[in-house]
Structure formats: C-alpha cells, structure tokens
Write a protein that holds these residues in place. Structure first.
Motif, PDB file in Angstrom:
ATOM      1  N   LEU A 213       0.830  -1.206   0.000  1.00 20.00           N
ATOM      2  CA  LEU A 213       0.000   0.000   0.000  1.00 20.00           C
ATOM      3  C   LEU A 213       0.866   1.258   0.000  1.00 20.00           C
ATOM      4  O   LEU A 213       0.530   2.255  -0.642  1.00 20.00           O
ATOM      5  CB  LEU A 213      -0.932  -0.007   1.209  1.00 20.00           C
ATOM      6  N   ALA A 214       2.005   1.194   0.694  1.00 26.37           N
ATOM      7  CA  ALA A 214       2.913   2.341   0.706  1.00 26.37           C
ATOM      8  C   ALA A 214       3.503   2.581  -0.680  1.00 26.37           C
ATOM      9  O   ALA A 214       3.686   3.731  -1.102  1.00 26.37           O
ATOM     10  CB  ALA A 214       4.023   2.119   1.734  1.00 26.37           C
ATOM     11  N   ARG A 215       3.815   1.508  -1.417  1.00 30.91           N
ATOM     12  CA  ARG A 215       4.348   1.679  -2.780  1.00 30.91           C
ATOM     13  C   ARG A 215       3.313   2.326  -3.684  1.00 30.91           C
ATOM     14  O   ARG A 215       3.644   3.171  -4.523  1.00 30.91           O
ATOM     15  CB  ARG A 215       4.752   0.323  -3.355  1.00 30.91           C
ATOM     16  N   LEU A 216       2.053   1.944  -3.534  1.00 28.93           N
ATOM     17  CA  LEU A 216       1.001   2.560  -4.335  1.00 28.93           C
ATOM     18  C   LEU A 216       0.845   4.036  -3.963  1.00 28.93           C
ATOM     19  O   LEU A 216       0.613   4.887  -4.830  1.00 28.93           O
ATOM     20  CB  LEU A 216      -0.324   1.829  -4.123  1.00 28.93           C
ATOM     21  N   THR A 217       0.997   4.349  -2.669  1.00 23.82           N
ATOM     22  CA  THR A 217       0.896   5.737  -2.227  1.00 23.82           C
ATOM     23  C   THR A 217       2.015   6.586  -2.803  1.00 23.82           C
ATOM     24  O   THR A 217       1.815   7.759  -3.159  1.00 23.82           O
ATOM     25  CB  THR A 217       0.929   5.795  -0.689  1.00 23.82           C
ATOM     26  N   ALA A 218       3.200   5.984  -2.930  1.00 23.78           N
ATOM     27  CA  ALA A 218       4.365   6.720  -3.448  1.00 23.78           C
ATOM     28  C   ALA A 218       4.379   6.795  -4.970  1.00 23.78           C
ATOM     29  O   ALA A 218       5.175   7.548  -5.545  1.00 23.78           O
ATOM     30  CB  ALA A 218       5.651   6.057  -2.957  1.00 23.78           C
ATOM     31  N   LEU A 219       3.516   6.038  -5.624  1.00 24.85           N
ATOM     32  CA  LEU A 219       3.468   6.025  -7.086  1.00 24.85           C
ATOM     33  C   LEU A 219       3.066   7.395  -7.613  1.00 24.85           C
ATOM     34  O   LEU A 219       2.221   8.071  -7.024  1.00 24.85           O
ATOM     35  CB  LEU A 219       2.434   4.970  -7.529  1.00 24.85           C
ATOM     36  N   ASP A 220       3.687   7.817  -8.724  1.00 29.76           N
ATOM     37  CA  ASP A 220       3.217   9.027  -9.386  1.00 29.76           C
ATOM     38  C   ASP A 220       1.732   8.861  -9.668  1.00 29.76           C
ATOM     39  O   ASP A 220       1.301   7.839 -10.201  1.00 29.76           O
ATOM     40  CB  ASP A 220       3.971   9.252 -10.703  1.00 29.76           C
ATOM     41  N   ARG A 221       0.957   9.859  -9.324  1.00 29.09           N
ATOM     42  CA  ARG A 221      -0.490   9.722  -9.374  1.00 29.09           C
ATOM     43  C   ARG A 221      -0.959   9.307 -10.768  1.00 29.09           C
ATOM     44  O   ARG A 221      -0.508   9.846 -11.779  1.00 29.09           O
ATOM     45  CB  ARG A 221      -1.146  11.038  -8.980  1.00 29.09           C
ATOM     46  N   VAL A 222      -1.878   8.335 -10.792  1.00 26.97           N
ATOM     47  CA  VAL A 222      -2.457   7.863 -12.042  1.00 26.97           C
ATOM     48  C   VAL A 222      -3.925   8.271 -12.075  1.00 26.97           C
ATOM     49  O   VAL A 222      -4.471   8.766 -11.091  1.00 26.97           O
ATOM     50  CB  VAL A 222      -2.297   6.337 -12.187  1.00 26.97           C
TER      51      VAL A 222
END
Length: 310
Positions: A213-222
């Motif tokens: 979930l943290a990796r998704l949070t850090a992802l450049d917004r899609v």
C-alpha cells in the motif's frame, strides 16, 4: 461486578475508537480487527444502551460519547456527493469495472456480461485456465485490447479495454500489478490505469500488506487505480493512499460501506476491500456493486468523468 464489567467494556471501546481515529492499527490483530470497525461500533452502541439500562451512568456516558465520536468518520460514506449516485451507463463518463475471480473460478459468462457494459475491466486472481475460459466465451470480442500478467496461484492480474492500450511499468508486488495507458476518446491524454491486488494482511503478511500500500501511495499519481486492495476505509494505510490525491468512488457515491467480500462461502460480516480510486481531477459519477457466481468477491462498476468533461 456489573460496575467493573461496564468500565472494562467501556475502556475497550474507547481504545478501539482511539486506534481508529489515531491511525494506530499496526500488527495482525489490530489491522484485521479494524476491517470490522463499523460492526464493532454498532455492537458498542448496543452495549451503551445496556449499560444505561443496568444503571451505570458514568461508564454509560463515556461509552455513549465514544460511540458518537467513533461514528463521525463513517457518516460521509453514507452520503453521495453531487453527481455521484448510481452508475449512469454512459454519456461523458468512462466506465470501469473490477473483479477478483477467486483462483479463476468466477463464471466466465457472467464476467463477459459485465465486460459488455464497461470500457476497461480489471480482473484479479486470473489463472491460465480462467484466461482460456474467458477467451472461449468471447471476452476478447467485447474488449479486444488487453495486458495480462499471469502468476502462480492467486497472483495473476489482467486488464481488458475497449480502446487501444499500452503497457507501462508495473509496481513491484507479490501479486501482479498491471499498469496501462488507454487511448479513450473522452480523455485528452491516455488514461493511466493501474489494476492492483494487494497481498492480504493475514498471518505474517501484515508487513508486506503495508509495504505494498505504501508503494502505491508513493506512485506518481495515475488516473484510475482499481482492484482488490484487501483494505477498508478504516485502515490508515489505505486512507494514506486515498489522501495522496485520490477519490474513492464508492465513498463519493455513498456506497462506501457496501460489502464486496465475502460474497459466498464462510460468511464473515461483509467488508468493502475492493475499490475504484480516481485522480482528484476526475469526477466520480456513480458505482454499482454486482454479484458474480463462482467468486467470493463482488464486482464493482464505476462511472468516472475525465477533466474537461461536463
């Protein structure tokens, strides 16, 4: 004894509300328990009435205040925002769908039926056998463009689209994450879609669940992030993801509490762990929750409006 028991139960309720409001759900017990927070709060409300009836006014008053404070974060989920009622069925909206197939066991004909009404469909727990069955019933005829990442067991994920798509680099995860850019005619730029299946926070996997979930949070917004997050809006790790600039379409549509799992088999109280998130520049226009035979998840179908569309 009644007084002591009343204070002990009151303390437990206060602690649970504090964990929810403070975002302190850490470790297997608190994370898994937080998934059922609305049910626990309902039980606490019944308990408050009982404590009043046995004439324990002090713990009853504290318990009542705790329940009132604890229910405040849940109220917005019951109220639809402007233009966010039931799914609209077209117009200026992009329609997306998501479903966990339960090791590929979902009825392929029903899945194809969902596909006929959406522009983009994300499927989790996609097995090679399920992929063959979906192709046999003509899923590719309805949604001719696809990106698939097949893995062992429940790890496979696929995205099908009515319009051409290009694959993007996926987020590292135990179960496949599929990232595509869809050339949708309503959007000025390709629509960035990420289909996810976050590892469940069971057994020793709580750390991995938090990391994914943290990796998704850090992802450049899609533009659209959808799938099986194995998390509810009461988990702080998921709230951080939403707070990174997304809108939960179910929450915006007043459908936040609608359970998506378990839909069959051993019936735990239902919880909403499947979600459709959109970038804050997009407007949610509604959502449906659909039962599908053969899987323990329910499908989500959401209408979302790109920036610049009325």
């Amino acid at each position: 004894m009644i007084g002591v028991a009343s204070w002990v139960l009151t303390a437990l309720v206060v602690l649970g509300v504090a964990v929810r409001l403070g975002g302190w759900d850490r470790g297997r017990v608190l994370v898994q328990g937080m998934a059922f927070y609305p049910y626990a709060l309902g039980a606490a409300a019944v308990l408050a009435v009982m404590v009043w009836l046995v004439r324990q006014p002090r713990p009853a008053a504290v318990l009542t205040v705790a329940v009132v404070v604890g229910v405040l974060p849940l109220v917005p989920r019951l109220v639809a925002g402007d233009g966010a009622g039931a799914a609209t069925g077209g117009g200026a909206a992009v329609r997306v769908g998501t479903l966990n197939l339960l090791y590929g066991r979902a009825d392929p004909v029903e899945v194809r039926g969902i596909a006929t009404g959406v522009d983009v469909l994300a499927l989790q727990e996609l097995t090679p056998e399920a992929l063959d069955a979906l192709e046999d019933v003509g899923l590719g005829d309805v949604l001719p463009h696809r990106a698939v990442d097949l893995r062992d067991g429940p790890g496979g994920t696929g995205v099908w689209s009515r319009y051409p798509l290009d694959a993007r680099e996926a987020v590292p995860s135990r179960y496949a994450t599929v990232h595509v850019a869809v050339d949708h005619p309503l959007a000025a730029d390709p629509v960035e879609v990420v289909a996810v299946h976050v590892v469940p926070p069971s057994g020793g996997d709580v750390g991995a669940w938090q990391e994914e979930l943290a990796r998704l949070t850090a992802l450049d917004r899609v533009d659209v992030l959808l799938g099986d997050f194995n998390a509810t809006l009461d988990h702080v790790a998921f709230r951080r993801l939403v707070g990174a600039g997304y809108v939960d379409v179910g929450d915006a549509a007043g459908r936040g509490p609608t359970p998506t799992w378990p839909a069959e088999g051993f019936r735990l109280p239902g919880i909403a762990i499947d979600h459709v998130l959109v970038d804050g520049g997009w407007r949610p226009a509604g959502m449906q929750v659909v039962d599908v035979p053969g899987t323990d998840h329910r499908a989500l179908i959401a209408d979302v409006v790109p920036p610049g569309q009325a």
